[in-house]
Scaffold this motif. Structure first.
Motif: not given
Length: 460
Positions: A11-15, A19-31, A166-168, A173-177
């Motif tokens: 759940q942590f990874v998916v959430l 958020i990263l996908l929405v942020f990346s799409l926003g960066v790409y769209f406005f660029s 890379a973030a996923v 790893v970080s979510g597991w720990f």
């Protein structure tokens, strides 16, 4: 079955990935919008330059345009400039005369009311500017490909994809720990619980922070352990008391039979022995029936059928039944407050259980009274019905009053004056609880009063 740690990590990874996908799409769209806007501005500047050469300097040959391109640090790819005269419907100038059809397809889209049009065609970006000079109406159409912008967007897309992957990986790893750290107290709690059952029920689960969610869970679990310990203690006491109460009459019966069989006796002796055995069997039967009543009220509480019960009539029926069983008993009924509203006399409950309740109260009152008399006071008010059962007799010590509704508890003062097993009042307490009523006891040197309170149908 997936454990909580895995679910939390997932759940942590998916959430965070969403958020990263929405942020990346926003960066790409406005660029992309920014690069398109910047390139449209360059095309617009080129259109203004061409207009100046055509109408002000009267120089629009390709030599002048190449000189302008030489001074541009970033030359336009596949640049094409056309000037269209709307009145004469002809192309006055084109930097690519061999391919005037490319701009000709946009001519039907030109609108004289608009000053500037921005269009797209595959990778091409097109700017059309309307010029009105006297009676002439001209359009300057400039098109080109922003190759540097396309390359920048392609690089940005690759960078964002790599960063998300890379973030996923990092999030997994970080979510597991993180989940392991968050659930570490639960492992300690499980170990403590395993150490409690069944060896040491008196121990309790410990947690350093009692204000967080796990601390509240531990507190609730400890409360459950308290109730389990009380139930186990009550069960042990119940079994011990039942064994004791059954052992005495059985031992007595067995002894009398052994004595009777040692030698022959006269009929009178056998008759006395049989009468004694009959009395002991009645004691066993009474104890067994009372235990069954206690078990039924405890186990089958949810299955009891409720119906409207008129308590004054049930009280009269109970009195008649008690007197049939014990002809030497006396039951005095009084009704000092008797409502004219029938609903004040009716209780929603189980008729048989309420009869057992009243029978036990009246029977106890007569049994422990020196005159074998029970005085019953019936009162009905708006939404409230009370029955007070009083008997003269030895006072119950104040220290014993909190325990008299527990199974097999008998006060020393009453145990000396009458036989009993200490189960009847436990049955009474169970029935009162099922009917959501209250019962209290007050004992003085003058006598003991049990006060039963129930809610009548008038309250609903």
């Amino acid at each position: 079955m997936v454990n909580i740690r895995t679910r939390l990590t997932y759940q942590f990874v998916v959430l965070v990935t969403l958020i990263l996908l929405v942020f990346s799409l926003g960066v790409y769209f406005f660029s992309k919008l920014y690069l398109e806007k910047r390139f449209f501005k360059r095309l617009q500047d080129r259109a203004i330059t061409t207009t100046t050469l055509l109408f002000d300097l009267q120089q629009t040959d390709s030599t002048v345009l190449r000189l302008i391109d030489a001074g541009d640090k970033e030359p336009l790819l596949n640049e094409n400039i056309s000037i269209y005269n709307q009145r004469n419907r002809e192309v006055l100038f084109s930097t690519n005369p061999a391919n005037t059809q490319f701009h000709a397809q946009f001519i039907p889209l030109l609108d004289s009311t608009a000053q500037t049009l921005y269009l797209h065609q595959n990778d091409y970006q097109i700017v059309a500017i309307h010029l009105a000079r006297g009676n002439d109406s001209n359009w300057v159409i400039v098109s080109g490909i922003d190759q540097s912008g396309l390359d920048a967007l392609d690089d940005l897309r690759k960078i964002l994809i790599i960063m998300i992957l890379a973030a996923v990986l990092l999030l997994s790893v970080s979510g597991w720990f993180f989940a392991d750290r968050a659930l570490a107290p639960m492992s300690g709690i499980i170990q403590q619980v395993n150490a409690i059952f069944p060896a040491n029920v008196g121990r309790r689960v410990e947690h350093p922070n009692r204000t967080d969610e796990i601390g509240l869970l531990v507190a609730t679990f400890n409360q459950l352990l308290d109730r389990i310990e009380q139930a186990m203690h009550a069960q042990k006491m119940f079994i011990a008391n039942v064994s004791h109460e059954l052992k005495n009459p059985l031992t007595k019966i067995n002894s009398q039979i052994d004595v009777a069989l040692i030698q022959k006796r006269n009929p009178e002796a056998y008759q006395r022995t049989l009468q004694s055995l009959q009395e002991d069997m009645r004691t066993l039967t009474q104890l067994t029936n009372t235990l069954l009543e206690l078990a039924n009220t405890s186990v089958q509480a949810k299955n009891l059928k409720f119906e409207p019960v008129r308590m004054d009539e049930l009280l009269w029926e109970t009195k008649i039944q008690v007197l049939e069983w014990h002809a030497d008993y006396q039951v005095q009924l009084s009704f000092p407050e008797f409502s004219d509203n029938e609903d004040d006399l009716i209780v929603e409950g189980n008729r048989a259980a309420l009869r057992v309740l009243l029978t036990n109260l009246i029977d106890n009152a007569c049994k422990f009274s020196p005159t074998q008399t029970a005085k019953v006071d019936f009162r009905s008010r708006a939404g409230k019905l009370t029955i007070a059962v009083f008997n003269e007799g030895p006072a119950i010590p104040a220290l014993d009053l909190p325990y008299i509704f527990q199974p097999f508890f008998r006060s020393y003062a009453t145990a000396l004056s009458s036989k009993g097993h200490g189960v009847g009042l436990a049955v009474v307490a169970q029935i009162v609880q099922i009917h959501q009523g209250t019962i209290s006891v007050r004992s003085t040197p003058e006598g003991t009063t049990f006060l039963l309170s129930l809610t009548s149908a008038a309250a609903f």
